[in-house]
Design an enzyme around this catalytic site. Structure first.
Site, PDB file in Angstrom:
ATOM      1  CE1 TYR A 137      -3.914   2.056   0.257  1.00 54.95           C
ATOM      2  CE2 TYR A 137      -3.029   2.873   2.299  1.00 54.95           C
ATOM      3  CZ  TYR A 137      -3.884   3.013   1.142  1.00 54.95           C
ATOM      4  OH  TYR A 137      -4.862   3.933   1.180  1.00 54.95           O
ATOM      5  NE  ARG A 197      -3.088   0.773  -5.393  1.00 55.98           N
ATOM      6  CZ  ARG A 197      -3.666   1.397  -6.545  1.00 55.98           C
ATOM      7  NH1 ARG A 197      -3.138   1.671  -7.543  1.00 55.98           N
ATOM      8  NH2 ARG A 197      -4.900   1.431  -6.358  1.00 55.98           N
ATOM      9  CD  GLN A 224     -16.235   0.410  -9.825  1.00 53.29           C
ATOM     10  OE1 GLN A 224     -15.883   0.847 -10.778  1.00 53.29           O
ATOM     11  NE2 GLN A 224     -16.260  -0.733  -9.091  1.00 53.29           N
ATOM     12  CG  ASN A 225     -10.923   5.432  -9.792  1.00 57.07           C
ATOM     13  OD1 ASN A 225     -10.719   4.145  -9.885  1.00 57.07           O
ATOM     14  ND2 ASN A 225     -11.004   5.977 -10.985  1.00 57.07           N
ATOM     15  CG  ASP A 263      -7.489   8.286  -8.289  1.00 53.81           C
ATOM     16  OD1 ASP A 263      -8.391   8.816  -7.856  1.00 53.81           O
ATOM     17  OD2 ASP A 263      -7.603   7.401  -9.287  1.00 53.81           O
ATOM     18  CG  HIS A 305     -14.435   0.360  -4.136  1.00 55.27           C
ATOM     19  ND1 HIS A 305     -13.667  -0.138  -5.159  1.00 55.27           N
ATOM     20  CD2 HIS A 305     -15.405  -0.285  -3.780  1.00 55.27           C
ATOM     21  CE1 HIS A 305     -14.842  -0.980  -5.688  1.00 55.27           C
ATOM     22  NE2 HIS A 305     -15.795  -1.113  -4.813  1.00 55.27           N
ATOM     23  CB  CYS A 353      -7.488   2.276  14.784  1.00 56.21           C
ATOM     24  SG  CYS A 353      -7.347   1.056  16.388  1.00 56.21           S
TER      25      CYS A 353
HETATM   26 ZN   LIG Z   1      -7.058   2.705  18.142  1.00 56.61          ZN
END
Ligand SMILES: [Zn+2]
Length: 240
Positions: A65, A68, A99-100, A102, A117, A125
């Site tokens: 990630y 990305r 759905q992106n 970015d 998404h 968290c």
């Molecule tokens: Zn936490």
């Protein structure tokens, strides 16, 4: 010709809602997922982008990630994003469901963007629901392999929807409401394969598709333009 037909449809079928997928951002240099040169041809999403993978090995998920995020932050909005922002400014699109992850629609000037998404804007968290903004996530990634919750010390989860997770409920509910009230859904750069988002066009009274290559719903579309988003949407705006 087909761009003019789509422009006419946009004017005639109101309200209109836009739905975009990875295909609109490939012209910004962001690889898509499912094409032969896409991200999932290189890595297995279940290994790096699923909730199971995150629970098993969050640092591996963050390794994927982090790279990305770097690519997405380097990218700039393209003609397709800019044309859709203009369609919204002219009052011909209520909102963009994307759905992106970015954030390129927002950066192109679109005001009402529904990120079904999730996005790179934040990480959360799973234990205490704390949300860390991107700047804080990036600062932590300078120091460690995965960012931690400042409240409870757990490893944060990327703010994108992972495989095996439910979509953000407020976003998908609003997207569904907009689709049901729409006279037209304009689908751009999505192969309409990932559910439940792929079902949204069927909720609208009609839909049109701009995509390079076939989609799962071409036969049911009012109008299909097989072409790149940037050139096609620029021509549509010029024909309005
Ligand atoms: Zn936490």
């Amino acid at each position: 010709m087909s761009a003019a037909a789509l422009a006419a449809l946009l004017i005639e079928r109101q309200p209109c809602v836009v739905l975009t997928g990875a295909g609109i951002s490939t012209e910004s240099g962001i690889p898509d997922f499912r094409s032969p040169t896409g991200i999932w041809a290189e890595v297995d999403p279940l290994e790096v982008a699923s909730i199971q993978a995150f629970k098993r090995d969050p640092e591996r998920v963050w390794g994927f990630y982090r790279a990305r995020i770097g690519v997405l932050l380097e990218a700039e909005p393209n003609q397709g994003h800019l044309a859709l922002a203009e369609v919204e400014r002219r009052g011909l699109a209520q909102a963009i469901v994307t759905q992106n992850i970015d954030t390129l629609h927002s950066r192109a000037g679109s005001r009402d963007v529904i990120e079904v998404h999730g996005s790179i804007r934040a990480a959360t968290c799973l234990d205490c629901r704390w949300t860390e903004e991107l700047a804080g996530v990036l600062a932590q990634l300078e120091e460690r392999t995965a960012p931690l919750c400042v409240h409870c010390g757990e490893i944060l989860k990327p703010g994108v929807t992972l495989f095996g997770e439910l979509l953000p409920s407020a976003a998908i509910e609003r997207a569904t409401d907009l689709a049901r009230a729409a006279a037209l859904m304009l689908v751009v750069g999505s192969t309409l394969e990932v559910w439940p988002v792929a079902g949204l066009p069927l909720e609208a009274r009609s839909f049109a598709v701009v995509n390079r290559g076939p989609t799962a719903l071409d036969r049911r579309a009012e109008l299909k333009i097989d072409g790149d988003a940037g050139a096609t949407l620029t021509a549509v705006v010029n024909a309005l």
